[in-house]
Design a protein around this motif. Structure first.
Motif, mmCIF file in Angstrom:
data_model
loop_
_atom_site.group_PDB
_atom_site.id
_atom_site.type_symbol
_atom_site.label_atom_id
_atom_site.label_comp_id
_atom_site.label_asym_id
_atom_site.label_seq_id
_atom_site.Cartn_x
_atom_site.Cartn_y
_atom_site.Cartn_z
ATOM 1 N N LEU A 65 27.500 -8.659 -15.733
ATOM 2 C CA LEU A 65 28.152 -7.595 -14.956
ATOM 3 C C LEU A 65 27.342 -7.246 -13.713
ATOM 4 C CD1 LEU A 65 29.243 -5.272 -17.928
ATOM 5 C CD2 LEU A 65 30.747 -6.667 -16.475
ATOM 6 N N GLN A 66 26.023 -7.238 -13.872
ATOM 7 C CA GLN A 66 25.153 -6.924 -12.726
ATOM 8 C C GLN A 66 25.308 -7.969 -11.623
ATOM 9 O OE1 GLN A 66 21.040 -6.098 -13.738
ATOM 10 N NE2 GLN A 66 20.325 -6.804 -11.752
ATOM 11 N N SER A 67 25.383 -9.239 -11.999
ATOM 12 C CA SER A 67 25.535 -10.290 -11.000
ATOM 13 C C SER A 67 26.882 -10.200 -10.286
ATOM 14 C CB SER A 67 25.367 -11.669 -11.650
ATOM 15 O OG SER A 67 26.389 -11.892 -12.613
ATOM 16 N N GLU A 68 27.868 -9.628 -10.938
ATOM 17 C CA GLU A 68 29.191 -9.449 -10.334
ATOM 18 C C GLU A 68 29.258 -8.177 -9.477
ATOM 19 O OE1 GLU A 68 31.858 -9.438 -13.586
ATOM 20 O OE2 GLU A 68 31.482 -11.527 -14.158
ATOM 21 N N GLY A 69 28.192 -7.367 -9.513
ATOM 22 C CA GLY A 69 28.174 -6.131 -8.732
ATOM 23 C C GLY A 69 28.725 -4.936 -9.467
ATOM 24 N N ASP A 70 29.021 -5.122 -10.776
ATOM 25 C CA ASP A 70 29.521 -4.005 -11.580
ATOM 26 C C ASP A 70 28.308 -3.292 -12.192
ATOM 27 O OD1 ASP A 70 30.803 -2.194 -13.152
ATOM 28 O OD2 ASP A 70 31.857 -3.670 -14.405
ATOM 29 N N PHE A 71 27.690 -2.465 -11.384
ATOM 30 C CA PHE A 71 26.445 -1.820 -11.834
ATOM 31 C C PHE A 71 26.711 -0.733 -12.874
ATOM 32 C CE2 PHE A 71 25.566 -3.400 -7.500
ATOM 33 C CZ PHE A 71 24.601 -4.331 -7.810
ATOM 34 N N GLU A 72 27.866 -0.055 -12.792
ATOM 35 C CA GLU A 72 28.200 0.954 -13.804
ATOM 36 C C GLU A 72 28.373 0.277 -15.154
ATOM 37 O OE1 GLU A 72 28.342 4.094 -13.890
ATOM 38 O OE2 GLU A 72 28.617 4.893 -11.868
ATOM 39 N N GLY A 73 29.115 -0.860 -15.177
ATOM 40 C CA GLY A 73 29.315 -1.581 -16.438
ATOM 41 C C GLY A 73 28.006 -2.118 -16.974
ATOM 42 N N ALA A 74 27.143 -2.593 -16.081
ATOM 43 C CA ALA A 74 25.853 -3.125 -16.519
ATOM 44 C C ALA A 74 24.997 -2.040 -17.134
ATOM 45 C CB ALA A 74 25.145 -3.767 -15.338
ATOM 46 N N VAL A 75 25.016 -0.854 -16.516
ATOM 47 C CA VAL A 75 24.236 0.272 -17.067
ATOM 48 C C VAL A 75 24.736 0.597 -18.474
ATOM 49 C CG1 VAL A 75 23.850 2.761 -16.866
ATOM 50 C CG2 VAL A 75 23.545 1.292 -14.872
ATOM 51 N N GLY A 76 26.058 0.581 -18.669
ATOM 52 C CA GLY A 76 26.612 0.891 -19.991
ATOM 53 C C GLY A 76 26.154 -0.099 -21.047
ATOM 54 N N LYS A 77 26.203 -1.415 -20.748
ATOM 55 C CA LYS A 77 25.789 -2.438 -21.707
ATOM 56 C C LYS A 77 24.289 -2.326 -22.009
ATOM 57 C CE LYS A 77 29.716 -4.603 -22.309
ATOM 58 N NZ LYS A 77 30.361 -4.706 -23.650
ATOM 59 N N MET A 78 23.517 -2.100 -20.964
ATOM 60 C CA MET A 78 22.067 -1.994 -21.171
ATOM 61 C C MET A 78 21.716 -0.765 -22.006
ATOM 62 S SD MET A 78 20.506 -3.154 -17.482
ATOM 63 C CE MET A 78 21.017 -4.675 -16.690
ATOM 64 N N THR A 79 22.464 0.321 -21.801
ATOM 65 C CA THR A 79 22.204 1.533 -22.582
ATOM 66 C C THR A 79 22.471 1.274 -24.054
ATOM 67 O OG1 THR A 79 22.789 2.914 -20.679
ATOM 68 C CG2 THR A 79 22.830 3.965 -22.856
ATOM 69 N N GLU A 80 23.570 0.528 -24.378
ATOM 70 C CA GLU A 80 23.861 0.183 -25.777
ATOM 71 C C GLU A 80 22.746 -0.684 -26.349
ATOM 72 O OE1 GLU A 80 27.798 -1.285 -26.724
ATOM 73 O OE2 GLU A 80 28.587 -0.383 -24.880
ATOM 74 N N ALA A 81 22.291 -1.626 -25.574
ATOM 75 C CA ALA A 81 21.225 -2.514 -26.053
ATOM 76 C C ALA A 81 19.935 -1.743 -26.326
ATOM 77 C CB ALA A 81 20.989 -3.613 -25.027
ATOM 78 N N LEU A 82 19.606 -0.795 -25.467
ATOM 79 C CA LEU A 82 18.369 -0.014 -25.642
ATOM 80 C C LEU A 82 18.444 0.923 -26.840
ATOM 81 C CD1 LEU A 82 17.514 0.704 -21.907
ATOM 82 C CD2 LEU A 82 16.125 -0.631 -23.514
ATOM 83 N N LYS A 83 19.654 1.309 -27.226
ATOM 84 C CA LYS A 83 19.794 2.129 -28.443
ATOM 85 C C LYS A 83 19.444 1.300 -29.677
ATOM 86 C CE LYS A 83 23.294 5.362 -26.709
ATOM 87 N NZ LYS A 83 24.714 5.765 -26.783
ATOM 88 N N LEU A 84 19.777 0.010 -29.617
ATOM 89 C CA LEU A 84 19.485 -0.867 -30.745
ATOM 90 C C LEU A 84 18.007 -1.287 -30.743
ATOM 91 C CD1 LEU A 84 22.673 -3.121 -30.584
ATOM 92 C CD2 LEU A 84 22.147 -1.402 -32.320
ATOM 93 N N ASN A 85 17.463 -1.523 -29.563
ATOM 94 C CA ASN A 85 16.065 -1.950 -29.466
ATOM 95 C C ASN A 85 15.441 -1.292 -28.226
ATOM 96 O OD1 ASN A 85 13.580 -3.148 -29.496
ATOM 97 N ND2 ASN A 85 14.338 -5.262 -29.350
ATOM 98 N N PRO A 86 14.855 -0.113 -28.421
ATOM 99 C CA PRO A 86 14.302 0.626 -27.279
ATOM 100 C C PRO A 86 12.928 0.141 -26.815
ATOM 101 C CG PRO A 86 14.003 1.899 -29.266
ATOM 102 C CD PRO A 86 14.727 0.650 -29.679
ATOM 103 N N SER A 87 12.511 -1.050 -27.214
ATOM 104 C CA SER A 87 11.167 -1.523 -26.860
ATOM 105 C C SER A 87 11.196 -2.664 -25.851
ATOM 106 C CB SER A 87 10.427 -1.972 -28.126
ATOM 107 O OG SER A 87 11.103 -3.078 -28.729
ATOM 108 N N ILE A 88 12.355 -2.958 -25.240
ATOM 109 C CA ILE A 88 12.438 -4.074 -24.299
ATOM 110 C C ILE A 88 12.167 -3.554 -22.889
ATOM 111 C CG2 ILE A 88 13.863 -5.975 -23.449
ATOM 112 C CD1 ILE A 88 15.541 -5.742 -25.993
ATOM 113 N N ALA A 89 10.977 -3.840 -22.356
ATOM 114 C CA ALA A 89 10.568 -3.341 -21.043
ATOM 115 C C ALA A 89 11.483 -3.853 -19.936
ATOM 116 C CB ALA A 89 9.122 -3.744 -20.756
ATOM 117 N N MET A 90 11.906 -5.132 -20.015
ATOM 118 C CA MET A 90 12.738 -5.697 -18.964
ATOM 119 C C MET A 90 14.090 -5.006 -18.879
ATOM 120 S SD MET A 90 12.980 -7.601 -16.432
ATOM 121 C CE MET A 90 11.464 -8.544 -16.554
ATOM 122 N N LEU A 91 14.626 -4.537 -20.029
ATOM 123 C CA LEU A 91 15.909 -3.826 -20.003
ATOM 124 C C LEU A 91 15.790 -2.525 -19.223
ATOM 125 C CD1 LEU A 91 17.655 -4.190 -23.494
ATOM 126 C CD2 LEU A 91 18.575 -4.799 -21.244
#
Length: 348
Positions: A65-91
């Motif tokens: 999504l980020q590569s497509e320029g959908d930054f709002e959608g990318a933020v949403g997916k990354m937020t879900e991922a960080l809830k599952l694993n909040p230790s990924i620095a790159m996220l």
């Protein structure tokens, strides 16, 4: 003891402050965002393998999504991922990058700070945070972060921005340093002025106290000159009037005194001191009256002998001896110092 004057330290030269110039307009400044999402990075050790796998899938979707320029959608997916694993620095760094693209600099700074806490060598987190500080007008923090990011992973695009914020940060730093130096110089001047004023006050106070002491001493000296009754000023001996009240005359048998005799003896400090002695005051009138018993007493009294010796040195014996014409006759009058036994020498 007198307070030692303060030696002023070499003055710190004040720099001429430039007039406050209006800040250069910066078209790239952004309005700060106030809706910064909370971040939790605790519990990393409790992440299950299943949650870690699911978080990686969401990360891949977010990157697409980020590569497509959908930054709002990318933020949403990354937020879900960080809830599952909040230790990924790159996220955190990537979500911070998306927030920056959405012109949410404070949210981006918070994510990049979390990424750096997990991975202090995250060049992307330093660069994104530095760019956001630049868009908020905080050029000094921006310069620090961009410098760190470039040290970890150099790139030409960031180098140009780094130079821009370094120049702005340097101007700000120089202005601050000039103001601080001038503030210190003013503080030193004020301190020295206060010390000089205090010293001047102490000096005036000492002068007033010394003047008061001199006045008290003078008053005490005037009062202490009194002595034998009736003598006026120095006190006096019965019948010894002053010049204005019957001339020199006074005591019986005193005869004519040498010119200026009384004025001279009373102006001598030693004589003045001796004539305030009660013992001298008691014997001297009798001695001057020609009382034989007083003359005998004077022969054995060192105080009178010394006083008469003083008279002898002052007048060379002119004050005593045989009575001059007009006196009460042979043997009468003030016994001459030269004729007093023991009076020819100064008795200690």
């Amino acid at each position: 003891p007198a307070e030692k004057p303060v030696e002023p330290e070499p003055e710190e030269e004040m720099e001429e402050e430039e007039e406050e110039e209006p800040a250069e307009p910066d078209a790239d400044l952004w309005t700060p965002d106030d809706d910064v999402p909370p971040i939790t990075i605790d519990g990393a050790s409790e992440v299950s393998e299943e949650s870690m796998d699911k978080a990686m899938e969401l990360k891949s979707e977010a990157m697409g999504l980020q590569s497509e320029g959908d930054f709002e959608g990318a933020v949403g997916k990354m937020t879900e991922a960080l809830k599952l694993n909040p230790s990924i620095a790159m996220l955190y760094a990537n979500r911070g990058h998306c927030y920056m693209k959405l012109k949410k600099p404070k949210a981006a700074i918070a994510d990049c700070t979390a990424a750096i806490s997990l991975n202090p060598n995250s060049a992307k987190a330093f660069k994104v945070r530095g760019k956001c500080y630049r868009h908020l007008g905080n050029y000094e923090l921006a310069a620090n972060d961009l410098r760190m990011g470039q040290q970890i992973d150099f790139d030409e695009d960031t180098a140009e921005l780094h130079k821009l914020v370094e120049d702005k940060a340097k101007k700000i730093f120089e202005k601050k340093r000039c103001k601080e130096r001038n503030a210190r110089a003013r503080a030193e001047k004020d301190k020295e002025a206060a010390l000089r004023q205090r010293q001047e006050e102490l000096k005036k106070q000492r002068e007033r106290e010394e003047e008061e002491e001199r006045a008290e001493a003078a008053a005490a000296g005037m009062g202490g000159m009194g002595g034998m009754p009736g003598m006026g000023g120095m006190g006096g001996m019965p019948g010894m009037g002053g010049k204005g009240a019957g001339g020199k005359g006074g005591m019986p048998g005193m005869g004519d005194l040498p010119p200026g005799f009384m004025e001279k003896i009373l102006s001598d400090p030693e004589v003045a001191m001796a004539m305030q002695d009660p013992e001298v005051q008691a014997l001297l009138p009798k001695l001057m009256s020609g009382d034989p018993s007083a003359i005998a007493a004077a022969q054995s009294n060192p105080k009178l002998a010394k006083l008469l010796g003083k008279f002898s040195s002052m007048f060379g014996g002119a004050a005593g001896g045989a009575a001059p014409s007009g006196s009460a006759g042979p043997g009468a009058g003030f016994p001459g110092p030269g004729h007093m036994p023991g009076a020819g020498t100064d008795v200690d």
